[in-house]
Scaffold this motif. Structure first.
Motif, PDB file in Angstrom:
ATOM      1  N   ARG A  95       0.820  -1.174  -0.159  1.00 42.54           N
ATOM      2  CA  ARG A  95      -0.089   0.035   0.027  1.00 42.54           C
ATOM      3  C   ARG A  95       0.744   1.224  -0.090  1.00 42.54           C
ATOM      4  O   ARG A  95       0.453   2.406  -0.295  1.00 42.54           O
ATOM      5  CB  ARG A  95      -1.034   0.023   1.239  1.00 42.54           C
ATOM      6  N   GLN A  96       2.224   0.911   0.226  1.00 42.22           N
ATOM      7  CA  GLN A  96       3.086   2.294   0.166  1.00 42.22           C
ATOM      8  C   GLN A  96       3.145   2.639  -1.152  1.00 42.22           C
ATOM      9  O   GLN A  96       3.979   1.824  -1.625  1.00 42.22           O
ATOM     10  CB  GLN A  96       4.244   2.068   1.160  1.00 42.22           C
ATOM     11  N   GLY A 127       3.270   8.072   1.111  1.00 46.84           N
ATOM     12  CA  GLY A 127       1.938   7.712   1.541  1.00 46.84           C
ATOM     13  C   GLY A 127       1.296   6.325   1.451  1.00 46.84           C
ATOM     14  O   GLY A 127       1.908   5.476   0.488  1.00 46.84           O
ATOM     15  N   LEU A 128       0.282   5.939   2.205  1.00 49.36           N
ATOM     16  CA  LEU A 128      -0.329   4.677   1.918  1.00 49.36           C
ATOM     17  C   LEU A 128      -1.684   4.716   1.358  1.00 49.36           C
ATOM     18  O   LEU A 128      -2.476   5.636   1.677  1.00 49.36           O
ATOM     19  CB  LEU A 128      -0.518   3.874   3.231  1.00 49.36           C
ATOM     20  N   ASN A 129      -1.893   3.859   0.384  1.00 49.35           N
ATOM     21  CA  ASN A 129      -3.344   3.949  -0.033  1.00 49.35           C
ATOM     22  C   ASN A 129      -4.066   2.629   0.624  1.00 49.35           C
ATOM     23  O   ASN A 129      -3.500   1.951   1.453  1.00 49.35           O
ATOM     24  CB  ASN A 129      -3.359   3.652  -1.632  1.00 49.35           C
ATOM     25  N   PRO A 136      -2.700   7.418  -2.571  1.00 52.70           N
ATOM     26  CA  PRO A 136      -2.550   7.730  -0.931  1.00 52.70           C
ATOM     27  C   PRO A 136      -3.299   8.307  -0.321  1.00 52.70           C
ATOM     28  O   PRO A 136      -4.011   9.528  -0.865  1.00 52.70           O
ATOM     29  CB  PRO A 136      -1.094   7.854  -1.025  1.00 52.70           C
ATOM     30  N   TYR A 186      -5.053   6.265   5.741  1.00 53.04           N
ATOM     31  CA  TYR A 186      -4.593   4.856   5.546  1.00 53.04           C
ATOM     32  C   TYR A 186      -3.137   4.663   6.377  1.00 53.04           C
ATOM     33  O   TYR A 186      -2.856   3.525   6.638  1.00 53.04           O
ATOM     34  CB  TYR A 186      -4.320   4.381   4.517  1.00 53.04           C
ATOM     35  N   SER A 187      -2.571   5.903   6.985  1.00 55.78           N
ATOM     36  CA  SER A 187      -1.454   5.680   7.774  1.00 55.78           C
ATOM     37  C   SER A 187      -1.842   4.998   9.058  1.00 55.78           C
ATOM     38  O   SER A 187      -1.136   4.235   9.537  1.00 55.78           O
ATOM     39  CB  SER A 187      -1.043   7.205   8.070  1.00 55.78           C
ATOM     40  N   LEU A 236       6.752   7.463   5.311  1.00 60.25           N
ATOM     41  CA  LEU A 236       5.454   7.759   5.453  1.00 60.25           C
ATOM     42  C   LEU A 236       5.193   9.062   6.377  1.00 60.25           C
ATOM     43  O   LEU A 236       4.264   9.732   6.257  1.00 60.25           O
ATOM     44  CB  LEU A 236       4.693   6.613   6.388  1.00 60.25           C
ATOM     45  N   ARG A 249      -4.162  14.240   1.419  1.00 59.99           N
ATOM     46  CA  ARG A 249      -3.198  14.292   0.505  1.00 59.99           C
ATOM     47  C   ARG A 249      -2.575  15.872   0.642  1.00 59.99           C
ATOM     48  O   ARG A 249      -3.326  16.857   1.170  1.00 59.99           O
ATOM     49  CB  ARG A 249      -3.498  14.004  -0.928  1.00 59.99           C
TER      50      ARG A 249
END
Lengths: 690, 348
Positions: free
Chosen positions: B268-269, B274-276, B283, B287-288, B309, B327
């Motif tokens: 996901r990173q 960022g993470l989606n 991202p 979702y962090s 992150l 974002r």
């Protein structure tokens, strides 16, 4: 709020916004008053529709409409036309709300609620979904709704599979469609529907489909997980099988009589005795139902109690990959001159079942010999506990025949031969060969490298008795991945470690090259323990435990370990060195709780206590998970509040030597705590405990 | 002798109350607005590239603009004239949880009047025992957990009729082990987590059939290792958080294929750090939390780059007016402010 720019593109008319907000608030309070007073007049119901069109997430308004529908339906029960018009109105409101917010949980549920009443036609539903899915093919509400409608309409899995095919043809990058395909295919294969009976054919077809996606855009993740699933389906053994055991088949074990062991258990070659002789069964997957009726143990002496088999698992579950029991053999039963044949029969009577419900159907038998060794102890070894020092000059290269004559023979038979595996793997091997050849063309990108590494590893897993091949290539691939994709460095590193350990444990020669005699001044060669040294390998994850069940002394120092999950399988382990690794908490060492023979432990020079939020806190029962009974913690005299993790992991251990220096947690008060917690302790950080 | 719970730092205690999974995509969208396509790849000229690097390094060296965030949270509570505040009024209980927990994580819990909050919370409770999202609304399990969590945050669980609240939650369990959100029967694994988390805080897990609850969650497990809302539902990071956390609390994590799920989660990173929440999505700061805490629970958090992150989270801050957005340069909200601060706290 998602995807809205911080600085609006157009200047905002603040007065207009405030007026709009004011209007909405007025509507909401009027609605709430209607709801409270149970007013379901036409005007009142229309107001709720207006409100939901502006704010589809207003759940109370959906509830209100349901109440209104119930009341209205009750008044016109016999008239199908009115029923339909009431329900159609609801469907219309939902549709309007979804146009406003396609992701409104409340709106979707309201629609399901209406349809479940069974009066509305379903024909429109799929058409409506097509319209919504054309706008956003990944909306998971729409997909959930589609599964709901398909079930309600009794559409066949085959038809739905066709639909996923259409969606994938339109856009290979539709993960949602791939997902739904995996669900449908699993069902069809499980019920062996016509056309889905041959796993070989189904998988071959699917490999071809997903390959198209992977080769079209290698960075698109949609096919990645589907391919991994296919690979898993190809190699995973549905049947639970016994992989290895301790003792191993055909071994000859000298058993020190209990009389000669008391008081010096920590320094003897053997850390088990006739009073406490472990048996370990290692399966290829988690199983339940291992007990004295499914596993029979027969021997030349009298065992008058039923054996209690325990799952070696960190949770409370009754299933595990590894099971252990301990034999307590009354000395009176044994004569030193005789050898006793012991037979362990696994699965001859039914009851062992995998977690997926497949019965263990390939009974195994393990035979080994036991004889009692009543050699008097040599001087210098009996009265005092020597301190184990994990220094290089305390280890001497293994000389065959000196300490444990059986070792060489034992290492030859670490894996149990299962006929099912060797005969049934032809089509699997073919598929994996084909895939490997094809994916070699994709070796210039991340997923290509990773897939080839996985395929080669999978190939080895099909033939567990043979020496693994391509290890060097796989290690090379993971090394390249670490450089190519540094964000996921540790994922590749962990996989690299697993392959490295497979390589190290793959042959007798390789294992023997890592076996050493532990020697220090207080010990003669005869009494020197044999140590497996897997130190300085830069490994970050442990594996291949099934090949290590015989190990009693293990050196894992100077690696990059963060967890020892799986080490609980090594029931004979008596001395363990974990110094200079990357452990961040005691919870990362939870496996230690299951190592009842452990006497000597070195966890010095790690990072225990350096992170305020422990990385594995949620992995086990803790006061935070609210499941630990207060009786467990009945130790007010200790500083258990501060050191509860250490307490939880170490409390029942009979350690005689512990090294913890060089961790953030260490302090004078921690050492005091440890001395109280571990009354058997003789050495703490190299200092003799009074 | 009773065991006294270990003394925890503020952030440890807060996080032990597991954040509430709400409507993951808390969307306020206009009709037809769909996911944004990924931005086209652009090659910046060398000078611009160098400047970008310098700029991003500077931001990366920055910290949470904690004081600004505190001010932002307090301001949100006061703003009544915005359209959003009117739209979100029905879930004020969740908002309270996000805002107050953020304050607690930033060690500023005492800037609010806890008595006033508790008084308001109790006004949201219904005869059934459940709590509504705001005064006058219907009770729902979503808001019941938030109410419990806020009370726990202020150490005021004693104002609750524990038996009544836990009976309400337990009453929502269905025959198959799943949980409905309220009397209207929507079923979702989010509600399984909420029930299990809420009851465990109240120490009443014995009121439900835990084994069936666990079995239902397992029936929602997918071939990619993740979990969906209902059996067959697609894996989603928020849903995975709910299921993994519920299994963690009930001591059933052995049902999770940690390596398989860990790979899905760590992928996901994206490049920006960022993470989606699902493959091939953008991202998003929320979702962090969902991804990071799931990875933490299955002990695979080292499979992502925490540094990247943190950099992404910090880049989503509005350093001028406070608050964190999904974002960089998007509009901030309290939901993302909370998940950004929580994610940063776990990652640091």
């Amino acid at each position: 709020m998602h995807g809205r720019p911080r600085k609006p593109l157009k200047p905002v008319d603040e007065a207009a916004v405030a007026a709009k907000a004011e209007k909405l608030r007025a509507l909401q309070s009027e609605f709430l008053s209607n709801h409270q007073n149970k007013i379901y007049s036409k005007e009142a119901v229309e107001l709720s529709a207006k409100l939901l069109e502006i704010n589809p997430e207003l759940y109370t308004a959906w509830n209100y409409r349901k109440l209104a529908v119930q009341q209205n339906l009750a008044q016109c029960e016999s008239d199908p036309e009115s029923v339909n018009s009431i329900l159609d109105e609801e469907l219309k409101v939902v549709e309007n709300a979804l146009r406003q917010n396609f992701k409104s949980y409340g709106a979707w549920h309201h629609r399901k609620w209406v349809l479940e009443k069974g009066h509305s036609s379903m024909d429109k539903e799929l058409g409506l979904l097509d319209k919504f899915q054309a706008m956003d093919a990944r909306n998971f509400h729409a997909w959930n709704y589609r599964r709901f409608v398909a079930a309600l309409m009794k559409r066949s899995d085959e038809d739905e599979l066709e639909h996923t095919q259409n969606m994938i043809d339109k856009n290979l990058s539709n993960y949602s469609a791939w997902h739904n395909r995996s669900v449908l295919l699993s069902n069809l294969m499980k019920k062996a529907a016509p056309g889905f009976t041959s796993k070989d054919e189904v998988l071959t077809r699917e490999y071809e489909l997903v390959r198209e996606a992977l080769f079209t855009d290698e960075d698109d993740q949609s096919g990645w997980f589907y391919h991994l699933w296919l690979l898993d389906q190809t190699v995973r053994s549905e049947f639970p099988l016994l992989v290895s055991s301790w003792p191993v088949e055909g071994s000859d074990i000298s058993l020190p009589a209990a009389d000669y062991l008391d008081g010096c258990a920590s320094m003897n070659v053997f850390h088990y005795s006739s009073r406490n002789f472990p048996l370990v069964l290692y399966f290829n997957q988690s199983v339940r139902g291992v007990n004295s009726s499914t596993v029979s143990v027969s021997c030349g002496f009298n065992l008058n109690i039923d054996l209690i088999w325990k799952p070696l698992s960190s949770t409370d579950s009754q299933s595990a990959k590894v099971w252990a029991t301990h034999l307590a053999i009354p000395d009176a039963e044994l004569h030193s001159s005789e050898a006793y044949q012991v037979e362990v029969k696994v699965g001859f009577s039914q009851g062992i079942v995998s977690t997926t419900g497949v019965a263990y159907s390939h009974p195994s038998q393990i035979s080994f010999q036991l004889h009692l060794q009543k050699t008097p102890l040599e001087s210098g070894q009996d009265s005092r506990f020597g301190r184990i020092q994990w220094k290089d000059d305390c280890f001497a290269v293994y000389e065959p025949g000196s300490a444990e004559p059986d070792l060489v023979n034992l290492l030859d038979n670490l894996t149990i031969k299962n006929e099912v595996e060797s005969t049934a793997s032809t089509w699997q091997a073919r598929i994996i060969d084909d895939e490997t050849n094809i994916f070699r063309d994709l070796l210039d990108c991340k997923i290509g490298k990773l897939t080839v590494a996985r395929l080669l590893t999978a190939y080895n897993s099909l033939r567990p008795l043979d020496k693994p091949v391509h290890c060097k290539e796989v290690l090379e691939l993971y090394s390249e991945l670490m450089k190519l994709d540094p964000s996921h460095y540790q994922y590749y590193k962990d996989n690299h470690s697993l392959v490295l350990l497979q390589q190290v444990t793959s042959s007798k020669e390789s294992l023997l090259s890592r076996c050493f005699h532990y020697r220090d001044s207080t010990l003669s060669t005869n009494g020197s323990p044999l140590c497996l040294r897997l130190n300085n390998l830069a490994i970050s994850q442990l594996g291949s435990f099934e090949k290590l069940l015989w190990v009693q002394m293990l050196d894992l120092s100077n690696n990059e370990l963060q967890s020892i999950e799986g080490l609980e399988a090594l029931q004979l382990l008596s001395q363990l060195c974990l110094s200079n690794n990357k452990f961040r908490s005691f919870t990362a060492l939870e496996s230690l709780r299951y190592l009842k023979s452990l006497k000597v432990l070195d966890i010095s020079q790690n990072e225990i206590g350096s992170h305020s939020i422990d990385t594995t806190r949620y992995l086990f029962r803790s006061p935070l998970s609210h499941s630990v009974g207060s009786c467990d913690w009945n130790i007010n005299y200790l500083s258990s509040e501060t050191y509860w993790e250490a307490f939880f992991v170490l409390k029942d251990m009979g350690l005689t030597q512990l090294d913890v220096a060089g961790n953030a947690i260490t302090s004078k008060s921690f050492n005091v705590f440890l001395e109280k917690l571990l009354p058997t302790l003789k050495w703490l950080d190299g200092v003799e405990v009074n | 002798m009773e065991f006294n719970p270990p003394l925890l730092t503020s952030s440890q205690r807060t996080l032990s109350l597991f954040p509430l999974p709400l409507h993951f995509p808390l969307e306020i969208r206009t009709a037809g607005e769909v996911e944004f396509p990924p931005p086209p790849k652009r090659h910046a000229p060398p000078l611009q590239q160098a400047l970008n690097t310098i700029e991003s390094t500077l931001v990366a060296m920055g910290e949470l603009a904690a004081d600004k965030h505190v001010k932002y949270i307090l301001a949100v509570e006061k703003r009544k004239d915005s359209f959003e505040s009117a739209v979100l009024e029905h879930l004020r209980m969740n908002g309270a949880y996000w805002g107050l927990t953020t304050l607690d994580l930033l060690d500023k819990r005492d800037v609010v009047d806890s008595n006033e909050i508790i008084e308001w919370i109790l006004k949201c409770q219904h005869e059934s025992g459940g709590f509504a999202g705001n005064i006058g609304h219907d009770p729902h399990i979503l808001y019941t957990l938030s109410a419990i969590q806020v009370l726990a945050l202020f150490d005021k669980l004693n104002v609750l009729d524990v038996d009544k609240v836990s009976t309400y939650i337990a009453g929502l369990q269905n025959e198959d082990g799943s949980f409905s959100g309220d009397i209207w029967g929507e079923v979702d694994t989010r509600f399984s987590y909420i029930a299990i988390c809420g009851l465990s805080i109240l120490k009443c897990l014995d009121k439900i059939n835990v084994e069936r609850a666990v079995n239902y969650i397992i029936s929602c497990r997918n071939v990619d290792g993740g979990f969906g809302c209902t059996p067959g539902g697609e894996s989603h990071a928020g849903q995975i958080f709910c299921c993994v956390a519920a299994l963690a609390i009930t001591g059933a994590l052995h049902y999770v294929d940690k390596d398989l799920l860990g790979w899905w989660l760590c992928e996901r990173q994206v490049k920006s750090g960022g993470l989606n929440g699902r493959p091939e999505k953008l991202p998003d700061v929320c979702y962090s939390w969902w991804v990071l805490s799931s990875l933490t629970m299955i002990d695979r958090v080292h499979w992502i780059s925490k540094e990247k992150l943190i950099k992404f989270i910090l880049n989503c801050q509005d350093t001028e007016n406070g608050g964190i957005s999904d974002r960089p340069d998007d509009a901030v909200d309290i939901f993302h402010t909370y998940f950004g601060v929580a994610g940063k706290t776990v990652a640091a």
